[in-house]
Design an enzyme around this catalytic site. Sequence first.
Site, short mmCIF file in Angstrom:
data_model
loop_
_atom_site.label_atom_id
_atom_site.label_comp_id
_atom_site.label_asym_id
_atom_site.label_seq_id
_atom_site.Cartn_x
_atom_site.Cartn_y
_atom_site.Cartn_z
N HIS A 152 0.83 -1.20 0.00
CA HIS A 152 0.00 0.00 0.00
C HIS A 152 0.87 1.26 0.00
CE1 HIS A 152 -3.13 -2.85 1.22
NE2 HIS A 152 -4.01 -1.92 0.90
N LYS A 156 -0.61 4.91 4.65
CA LYS A 156 -1.59 4.03 5.28
C LYS A 156 -1.27 3.88 6.76
CE LYS A 156 -3.87 -0.46 4.70
NZ LYS A 156 -5.20 0.17 4.83
#
Length: 262
Positions: A152, A156
Amino acid sequence: MTKILVAGFKGRMGATATQMVLKNADFELVGVYDPIATEKDLAELPEFAGQHAPVFTELNATLVAEPEIWIDFTIPKAAVANTQFALEHKISPVVGTTGFTAADIKALQTLAEQQKTGGLIAPNFSLSAVLMMQFSKQAAKYFPDVEIIEMHHDNKLDAPSGTAVKTAEMLAEVRGDKPQGNPDEKESIPGARGANYAGMRIHSVRLPGLIAHQQVQFGGIGEGLTIRQDTYDRESFMTGVALACRKVRQASQLYDGLEYLL
């Protein structure tokens, strides 16, 4: 039209969800919510110029808008309270915030049942991600040795991702708690083998340029199988969010996963 309120509208996912609501003729955006917002109207933000909707900074104030659906893309601590608030007022939550504990979900499901109010908490609203998890669960029947690599963007907040945890839970339903690898292995750098969930390993990658990607890698004697899902644009999540908004009002329970509405 279905009356919808979006919580977390200033974040990337919340802003995308707000645009989705505005684009659908059967949805009405009745407000947006963020406790630290300074705007009074959505149109004050350049990306929403000409699109008017009241901005709320207090939970109780949102009731004036009479929303039927509460879309939530906030942070875990806030999302739990927001979802509870929505259910207490018979507003159907559609939650994409990750980081809910099993206890959080169970308590909210009990509340939803008491209120006879439908809703959804989903770690991922991408249809390809849901299929990736379903296919991986099927594969685990034949390949119980597996590792998960999730990748990601570097902003995040949680690791592993909610999708990775949900995938691991689904795999564990099939393969059980099965230690794998060399029991005598030693990590020269702590954490090199990743997190351990029911014997399988989960690895989290965080890099700029990524959005959301997951690879489930299975190994067998003389062969292997890799199931991978890639998200290149947050717009891909909105198909699932819109689907949930159209279906949760017909339910009387809080679902944990988009697959239950497909």
